[in-house]
Design an enzyme around this catalytic site. Structure first.
Site, PDB file in Angstrom:
ATOM      1  N   VAL A  17       7.600  20.934  13.677  1.00 41.45           N
ATOM      2  CA  VAL A  17       8.768  21.817  13.674  1.00 41.45           C
ATOM      3  C   VAL A  17       9.125  22.257  15.091  1.00 41.45           C
ATOM      4  O   VAL A  17      10.295  22.234  15.488  1.00 41.45           O
ATOM      5  CB  VAL A  17       8.523  23.043  12.774  1.00 41.45           C
ATOM      6  CG1 VAL A  17       9.716  24.000  12.823  1.00 41.45           C
ATOM      7  CG2 VAL A  17       8.254  22.605  11.339  1.00 41.45           C
ATOM      8  N   LYS A  99       5.879  29.210   5.442  1.00 48.36           N
ATOM      9  CA  LYS A  99       6.102  29.683   4.077  1.00 48.36           C
ATOM     10  C   LYS A  99       4.894  30.429   3.502  1.00 48.36           C
ATOM     11  O   LYS A  99       5.047  31.371   2.744  1.00 48.36           O
ATOM     12  CB  LYS A  99       6.515  28.527   3.165  1.00 48.36           C
ATOM     13  CG  LYS A  99       5.449  27.515   2.788  1.00 48.36           C
ATOM     14  CD  LYS A  99       5.118  26.525   3.861  1.00 48.36           C
ATOM     15  CE  LYS A  99       6.254  25.625   4.233  1.00 48.36           C
ATOM     16  NZ  LYS A  99       5.885  24.576   5.203  1.00 48.36           N
ATOM     17  N   VAL A 126      11.636  27.199   3.411  1.00 50.34           N
ATOM     18  CA  VAL A 126      11.865  26.652   2.069  1.00 50.34           C
ATOM     19  C   VAL A 126      12.860  25.498   2.132  1.00 50.34           C
ATOM     20  O   VAL A 126      13.978  25.654   2.629  1.00 50.34           O
ATOM     21  CB  VAL A 126      12.396  27.736   1.106  1.00 50.34           C
ATOM     22  CG1 VAL A 126      12.648  27.139  -0.275  1.00 50.34           C
ATOM     23  CG2 VAL A 126      11.421  28.899   1.008  1.00 50.34           C
ATOM     24  N   GLY A 128      13.185  22.687   3.832  1.00 50.01           N
ATOM     25  CA  GLY A 128      13.591  21.991   5.051  1.00 50.01           C
ATOM     26  C   GLY A 128      14.999  22.316   5.504  1.00 50.01           C
ATOM     27  O   GLY A 128      15.315  23.453   5.844  1.00 50.01           O
ATOM     28  N   GLY A 181       4.592  11.063   9.071  1.00 50.60           N
ATOM     29  CA  GLY A 181       4.648  12.467   9.454  1.00 50.60           C
ATOM     30  C   GLY A 181       5.134  13.394   8.362  1.00 50.60           C
ATOM     31  O   GLY A 181       5.389  14.576   8.609  1.00 50.60           O
ATOM     32  N   GLU A 184       0.335  15.963   5.975  1.00 58.97           N
ATOM     33  CA  GLU A 184      -0.721  16.249   6.939  1.00 58.97           C
ATOM     34  C   GLU A 184      -1.935  15.355   6.673  1.00 58.97           C
ATOM     35  O   GLU A 184      -2.064  14.749   5.609  1.00 58.97           O
ATOM     36  CB  GLU A 184      -1.140  17.720   6.831  1.00 58.97           C
ATOM     37  CG  GLU A 184      -0.017  18.713   7.074  1.00 58.97           C
ATOM     38  CD  GLU A 184       0.449  18.738   8.518  1.00 58.97           C
ATOM     39  OE1 GLU A 184      -0.325  18.298   9.405  1.00 58.97           O
ATOM     40  OE2 GLU A 184       1.581  19.178   8.762  1.00 58.97           O
ATOM     41  N   ASP A 195       1.860  24.337  -1.629  1.00 56.32           N
ATOM     42  CA  ASP A 195       3.018  24.508  -0.742  1.00 56.32           C
ATOM     43  C   ASP A 195       4.265  24.872  -1.548  1.00 56.32           C
ATOM     44  O   ASP A 195       5.016  25.783  -1.176  1.00 56.32           O
ATOM     45  CB  ASP A 195       3.246  23.218   0.043  1.00 56.32           C
ATOM     46  CG  ASP A 195       4.480  23.273   0.923  1.00 56.32           C
ATOM     47  OD1 ASP A 195       4.412  23.880   2.002  1.00 56.32           O
ATOM     48  OD2 ASP A 195       5.517  22.703   0.522  1.00 56.32           O
ATOM     49  N   LYS A 199       6.750  28.455  -1.564  1.00 52.11           N
ATOM     50  CA  LYS A 199       8.211  28.440  -1.461  1.00 52.11           C
ATOM     51  C   LYS A 199       8.861  29.087  -2.677  1.00 52.11           C
ATOM     52  O   LYS A 199       9.880  29.774  -2.560  1.00 52.11           O
ATOM     53  CB  LYS A 199       8.691  26.995  -1.280  1.00 52.11           C
ATOM     54  CG  LYS A 199       8.223  26.369   0.026  1.00 52.11           C
ATOM     55  CD  LYS A 199       8.478  24.877   0.066  1.00 52.11           C
ATOM     56  CE  LYS A 199       7.993  24.263   1.373  1.00 52.11           C
ATOM     57  NZ  LYS A 199       8.126  22.792   1.397  1.00 52.11           N
TER      58      LYS A 199
END
Length: 417
Positions: A17, A99, A126, A128, A181, A184, A195, A199
């Site tokens: 990011v 998040k 949240v 992208g 990418g 992870e 995840d 969100k």
């Protein structure tokens, strides 16, 4: 804040990011923003910029009065909370992409903003590049929302797309997502549904005025997905998507849940493929709307961070109108029943889940699969036992419809046949 001068940014983190934002600002030279300081943790890590571009003391950056905006883009939620909370205590303008930080600490972060006058925005936390938080916060601020559900994790969606569209094995699809990418090296947060849970908690605060603690949301993922499970989906003319959903019952209770789901061609989420996210918002008056966009990658998420930088520089802050109006938190609909598919090796798990209306799908030497009815409360209570058993569970529709609603629809369909 003076919009006619170059505004300086202190950036924490230079991973996917952080680099995405830095690259966008480097390309868009006309924008009045400059990354003046970059703080990272590991001085020995190889990075695309020379070492002199980095600093390693986050408190020094937070204390720098020459910085106009702070952007937090690190992966460690605990460190992120330390940075963001200290910045808000100093009345700073802060943008975060974390998040987990927001999901676990939103009440404290709200209190810090109220007490010290700082501002925190987190659109990039949240979905992208989809501007879903601002949309729900502003467009639906005075309209009741019946349901918000969707695909909130681009990594798991990419994996599932490779399985169903290109017939790849789960392990192969996961490695490909990591190589690109999207996932992870430790993909647990993505593929296990955690995840998406974070969100969903954030969306619930803006859509329903309820700060959900992550512990209140049962979450299940695709990490135990097997060949027999996607064959079951294909036999029912469906694909599998990892769906996060929260909706309000007729009694005003909430049903928050993250669960793999069968998705058929008639479903709004069916065409959301690869690393894309899709969020369906069902307004009380405006009806159903689908928001679709890239949910993973440095540039899509970096663009959402940039949008927050622009907004915060102009004095925008979340109004939390529904949180202000709903002082009494809505209860969870623990008795809510939905129909699920379960594959597991342990008969005791069926008892622990309190499954009813059982239908056997398949029996094998080391496992069996079945369809049954389960309550939200039992899913919350038994979720860790399900994970430890290596069991796979999924909903039979992405709307997580209550069993009695499904039966009513089937009855209508039969009477019209």
């Amino acid at each position: 804040m003076d919009s006619h001068r170059l505004l300086t940014i202190g950036l924490f983190g230079f991973g996917c990011v952080g680099q995405g934002l830095y690259d966008i600002l480097a390309r868009e030279e006309s924008l009045p923003y400059k990354v003046a300081r970059i703080c990272v943790k590991d001085p020995n890590k190889l990075r695309p910029l020379p070492p002199e571009n980095f600093t390693y003391d986050w408190l020094e950056v937070v204390q720098d009065e020459h910085l106009d905006i702070l952007v937090e883009a690190i992966s460690d939620a605990n460190e992120a909370y330390a940075i963001v909370s200290e910045a808000l205590r100093r009345g700073k303008k802060v943008v975060t992409a974390n998040k987990k930080l927001v999901a676990y600490h939103l009440p404290e972060l709200l209190a810090l903003q109220e007490e010290f006058g700082g501002t925190l925005l987190y659109e990039s936390a949240v979905a992208g590049g989809i501007p879903i938080i601002r949309t729900v916060e502003e467009y639906f601020s005075n309209e009741p929302v019946a349901r918000v559900h969707g695909i909130l994790n681009g990594s798991s969606n990419y994996i599932l797309s490779q399985i169903f569209k290109n017939q790849k094995a789960y392990s192969e699809a996961l490695k490909e997502a990591q190589d690109k990418g999207f996932a992870e090296l430790d993909p647990w947060l993505d593929v296990a549904g955690a995840d998406s849970r974070h969100k969903l908690c954030i969306l619930a605060a803006h859509a329903f005025g309820r700060t959900l603690a992550p512990e209140e949301v049962a979450f299940f993922g695709i990490d135990f997905l097997g060949h027999q499970d996607w064959e079951f989906a294909k036999q029912h003319d469906a694909v599998i998507k990892l769906v996060a959903s929260v909706h309000e019952t007729a009694d005003g209770e909430l049903v928050p849940l993250v669960l793999p789901s069968l998705v058929r061609a008639s479903d709004d989420l069916y065409g959301v493929e690869q690393e894309f996210n899709g969020v369906v918002v069902e307004g009380g008056y405006s009806g159903t709307q689908l928001f679709k966009g890239r949910g993973a990658g440095g540039h899509p998420t970096g663009s959402a961070v940039l949008s927050d930088i622009e907004s915060i520089s102009r004095g925008y802050r979340y109004g939390y109108k529904k949180l202000q109006r709903h002082k009494n938190a809505a209860a969870l609909a623990l008795d809510y029943e939905l129909e699920v598919y379960l594959r597991c090796p342990e008969p005791d798990l069926v008892v622990a889940l309190g499954l009813s209306n059982l239908q056997t799908v398949q029996r094998e030497a080391d496992a069996f699969s079945l369809i049954g009815t389960v309550t939200l409360g039992n899913l919350i209570k038994s979720q860790e036992q399900i994970r430890q058993a290596g069991a796979y569970i999924m909903a039979l529709s992405s709307g997580f419809e209550e069993v009695k609603e499904v039966r009513e629809k089937e009855s209508v369909a039969w009477s019209n046949a």
